[in-house]
Write a protein that holds these residues in place. Sequence first.
Motif, PDB file in Angstrom:
ATOM      1  N   GLY A   1      -8.428   6.137  -1.120  1.00 13.78           N
ATOM      2  CA  GLY A   1      -8.109   4.707  -1.159  1.00 13.78           C
ATOM      3  C   GLY A   1      -8.152   3.999   0.173  1.00 13.78           C
ATOM      4  N   ALA A   2      -9.471   3.997   0.896  1.00 11.21           N
ATOM      5  CA  ALA A   2      -9.516   3.460   2.045  1.00 11.21           C
ATOM      6  C   ALA A   2     -10.433   2.238   2.233  1.00 11.21           C
ATOM      7  CB  ALA A   2     -10.266   4.567   2.862  1.00 11.21           C
ATOM      8  N   SER A   3     -10.819   1.606   1.161  1.00 11.76           N
ATOM      9  CA  SER A   3     -11.786   0.418   0.785  1.00 11.76           C
ATOM     10  C   SER A   3     -10.856  -0.900   0.666  1.00 11.76           C
ATOM     11  CB  SER A   3     -12.564   0.756  -0.259  1.00 11.76           C
ATOM     12  OG  SER A   3     -11.891   0.549  -1.646  1.00 11.76           O
ATOM     13  N   SER A   4      -9.644  -0.704   0.704  1.00 10.61           N
ATOM     14  CA  SER A   4      -8.884  -1.886   0.864  1.00 10.61           C
ATOM     15  C   SER A   4      -7.237  -1.501   0.933  1.00 10.61           C
ATOM     16  CB  SER A   4      -8.826  -2.440  -0.790  1.00 10.61           C
ATOM     17  OG  SER A   4      -8.340  -1.935  -1.869  1.00 10.61           O
ATOM     18  N   GLY A   5      -6.519  -2.456   1.212  1.00  9.97           N
ATOM     19  CA  GLY A   5      -5.137  -2.410   1.306  1.00  9.97           C
ATOM     20  C   GLY A   5      -4.528  -1.563   2.536  1.00  9.97           C
ATOM     21  N   ILE A   6      -3.693  -0.840   2.363  1.00 13.45           N
ATOM     22  CA  ILE A   6      -3.079  -0.114   3.258  1.00 13.45           C
ATOM     23  C   ILE A   6      -4.136   1.072   3.722  1.00 13.45           C
ATOM     24  CG2 ILE A   6      -0.751  -0.556   2.706  1.00 13.45           C
ATOM     25  CD1 ILE A   6      -0.502   2.429   1.879  1.00 13.45           C
TER      26      ILE A   6
ATOM     27  N   PRO B   1       5.273   2.926   1.367  1.00 14.18           N
ATOM     28  CA  PRO B   1       4.742   2.058   2.305  1.00 14.18           C
ATOM     29  C   PRO B   1       5.782   0.998   2.556  1.00 14.18           C
ATOM     30  CG  PRO B   1       3.770   1.935   0.531  1.00 14.18           C
ATOM     31  CD  PRO B   1       4.551   2.880   0.114  1.00 14.18           C
ATOM     32  N   GLY B   2       6.454   0.431   1.682  1.00 10.35           N
ATOM     33  CA  GLY B   2       6.962  -0.915   1.759  1.00 10.35           C
ATOM     34  C   GLY B   2       6.394  -1.754   0.513  1.00 10.35           C
ATOM     35  N   PHE B   3       7.022  -2.866   0.324  1.00  5.62           N
ATOM     36  CA  PHE B   3       6.238  -3.865  -0.685  1.00  5.62           C
ATOM     37  C   PHE B   3       5.453  -4.664   0.003  1.00  5.62           C
ATOM     38  CE2 PHE B   3       6.957  -7.506  -3.827  1.00  5.62           C
ATOM     39  CZ  PHE B   3       6.161  -6.682  -4.835  1.00  5.62           C
ATOM     40  N   VAL B   4       3.870  -4.224  -0.289  1.00  9.67           N
ATOM     41  CA  VAL B   4       2.772  -4.671   0.558  1.00  9.67           C
ATOM     42  C   VAL B   4       2.088  -5.816  -0.276  1.00  9.67           C
ATOM     43  CG1 VAL B   4       0.683  -3.923   1.601  1.00  9.67           C
ATOM     44  CG2 VAL B   4       2.593  -2.375   1.525  1.00  9.67           C
ATOM     45  N   ARG B   5       1.665  -6.861   0.591  1.00  4.29           N
ATOM     46  CA  ARG B   5       0.771  -7.648  -0.081  1.00  4.29           C
ATOM     47  C   ARG B   5      -0.723  -7.319  -0.005  1.00  4.29           C
ATOM     48  NH1 ARG B   5       3.207 -10.790   4.107  1.00  4.29           N
ATOM     49  NH2 ARG B   5       1.330 -10.724   5.275  1.00  4.29           N
ATOM     50  N   SER B   6      -1.217  -7.166  -1.128  1.00  7.21           N
ATOM     51  CA  SER B   6      -2.726  -6.672  -1.345  1.00  7.21           C
ATOM     52  C   SER B   6      -3.051  -6.791  -2.802  1.00  7.21           C
ATOM     53  CB  SER B   6      -2.620  -5.098  -1.062  1.00  7.21           C
ATOM     54  OG  SER B   6      -2.137  -4.246  -2.123  1.00  7.21           O
TER      55      SER B   6
ATOM     56  N   HIS C   1       3.228 -15.075  -0.541  1.00 11.67           N
ATOM     57  CA  HIS C   1       4.124 -14.828   0.888  1.00 11.67           C
ATOM     58  C   HIS C   1       5.015 -13.634   0.517  1.00 11.67           C
ATOM     59  CE1 HIS C   1       1.825 -17.952   2.612  1.00 11.67           C
ATOM     60  NE2 HIS C   1       2.488 -19.022   1.877  1.00 11.67           N
ATOM     61  N   TYR C   2       5.080 -13.039  -0.594  1.00 15.16           N
ATOM     62  CA  TYR C   2       5.986 -11.912  -0.559  1.00 15.16           C
ATOM     63  C   TYR C   2       5.393 -10.560   0.030  1.00 15.16           C
ATOM     64  CZ  TYR C   2       2.546  -9.728  -3.841  1.00 15.16           C
ATOM     65  OH  TYR C   2       1.583  -9.370  -4.337  1.00 15.16           O
ATOM     66  N   GLY C   3       6.122  -9.845   0.525  1.00 16.93           N
ATOM     67  CA  GLY C   3       5.949  -8.363   0.908  1.00 16.93           C
ATOM     68  C   GLY C   3       5.628  -8.546   2.453  1.00 16.93           C
ATOM     69  N   ILE C   4       5.154  -7.318   2.868  1.00 19.10           N
ATOM     70  CA  ILE C   4       4.643  -7.222   4.254  1.00 19.10           C
ATOM     71  C   ILE C   4       3.134  -6.944   4.141  1.00 19.10           C
ATOM     72  CG2 ILE C   4       6.794  -5.964   4.962  1.00 19.10           C
ATOM     73  CD1 ILE C   4       5.524  -3.557   4.672  1.00 19.10           C
ATOM     74  N   SER C   5       2.536  -7.034   5.415  1.00 22.29           N
ATOM     75  CA  SER C   5       1.173  -6.984   5.619  1.00 22.29           C
ATOM     76  C   SER C   5       0.398  -5.449   5.404  1.00 22.29           C
ATOM     77  CB  SER C   5       0.626  -7.280   6.788  1.00 22.29           C
ATOM     78  OG  SER C   5       1.009  -6.341   7.903  1.00 22.29           O
ATOM     79  N   PRO C   6      -0.692  -5.407   4.908  1.00 23.13           N
ATOM     80  CA  PRO C   6      -1.151  -3.992   4.619  1.00 23.13           C
ATOM     81  C   PRO C   6      -1.195  -3.340   6.095  1.00 23.13           C
ATOM     82  CG  PRO C   6      -2.727  -5.708   3.756  1.00 23.13           C
ATOM     83  CD  PRO C   6      -1.574  -6.405   4.525  1.00 23.13           C
ATOM     84  N   GLU C   7      -1.225  -3.777   7.077  1.00 23.76           N
ATOM     85  CA  GLU C   7      -1.207  -3.059   8.392  1.00 23.76           C
ATOM     86  C   GLU C   7       0.276  -2.878   8.809  1.00 23.76           C
ATOM     87  OE1 GLU C   7      -4.677  -5.488   8.284  1.00 23.76           O
ATOM     88  OE2 GLU C   7      -2.491  -6.094   7.981  1.00 23.76           O
ATOM     89  N   GLN C   8       1.242  -3.256   8.189  1.00 27.25           N
ATOM     90  CA  GLN C   8       2.594  -2.912   8.446  1.00 27.25           C
ATOM     91  C   GLN C   8       2.861  -1.669   7.309  1.00 27.25           C
ATOM     92  OE1 GLN C   8       4.381  -6.916   7.803  1.00 27.25           O
ATOM     93  NE2 GLN C   8       5.747  -6.495   9.452  1.00 27.25           N
TER      94      GLN C   8
END
Length: 295
Positions: free
Chosen positions: A24-29, A209-214, A233-240
Motif C-alpha cells: 500500500g506504498a503508492s499513496s496515503g500513509i 494511524p489516526g483519522f487521515v486525510r487521503s 480539512h478533516y483529519g491529520i496528514s498522511p505524514e502524521q
Amino acid sequence: MSPQHDRELPPPTGMVGRTVILTGASSGIGRAAARALSALGADVAVVGRNPDRTREIASELGAEPFVADFGRLSDVRELADQLLERFPRIHVLANNAGAMQHAREYTVDRNERTFQESHLGGFLLTSLLLPRLIETAADAPPGSVRVLQTASIAARGGRIRLDDLDNQHGPWLGGWRAYSNVKLENVIFIKELARRLQGTGVEAFSFHPGFVRSNFGAGNWAMSVLNFVTQGHYGISPEQGAEPLIRLAATPEVGFPSGTYFDRLTGDGPTAPQAEQRSLAAGLWRASEERVARS
C-alpha cells in the motif's frame, strides 16, 4: 500501569542495512512512510496496486517497485516469489494494503473484497515471507525484525463471525460494517501471529494511524459527506498518520510486548472484546489458511 507501558512509542532511529517490505506504498500513509523510512536509510521495497503511482514513488526514492493487486491472491504469491528472489534478508514487513468498498463485491478468488484485500492478502504474504523473516532474525540484533499491520480504531465496532467472514448477512452500511470487522481481524491476526512467533526473534504489532486525510474511502457516501462538510480539512496528514508505522519499524525498543495494538503512538489501545479471545484467533487463522489454500 507499569512505567514501561506509561509512555508513547520512542522516536525512530537509523535503518541503514535493513530491508522493509511496504505494501500500500503508492499513496496515503504508505507513500509517506516509504519516504520517511528511505530517508532513515532503509532499503524499501515499494509495493502498490497502481502501476504508475507505484513506479513514481519508487523512482523518487531510488527504490524498486513491485506491482500487485491483493484482489488476486495469485498476484500475492507472485509478489512473494519476487521479494524472496530479490531480498536475501527481510527485516520489516509492513502490511498496509487495503481499502473500504462502498458496494458489496467479490474477488476472482470468491472472497468478499474487503476481507481479501485487507486481511487475506496480508495473511498470505506474511505466511510466504515468514521463513525469510525468521532466518533474518536469527543473526540480527534484537528489535530488528518485525511484522506490522495497519489496523484502525474502527475495530472497536467490529464483530467477527467465523461462519460469515464474507459479511453476507446483515446490512452493508456503505462498507463500514465489513471494514470494522476486517480491522478487528487485523488486530486479532497480529496477536495470534505474535503468539506463534515466540522464541523466533520476530515481533508483531498493529496500530491505528489516526483519522487521515487521503483518498481512503473514495466513493463511500459517508466519507464524501464528511469531506464536503469540512471542505477537505478533516483529519491529520498522511505524514502524521504514517508516524506509528515509522516508529514501529525503526525503533529498536518498542517498550511493549509483541502482539500489542497501538492507538497511534500509545500502546494497549482500546479495541473490541473479541480481540482477546484466543479461540476466535485460532479459528480465524485456520479459516484464513483454508481460504488462501483454495486460491
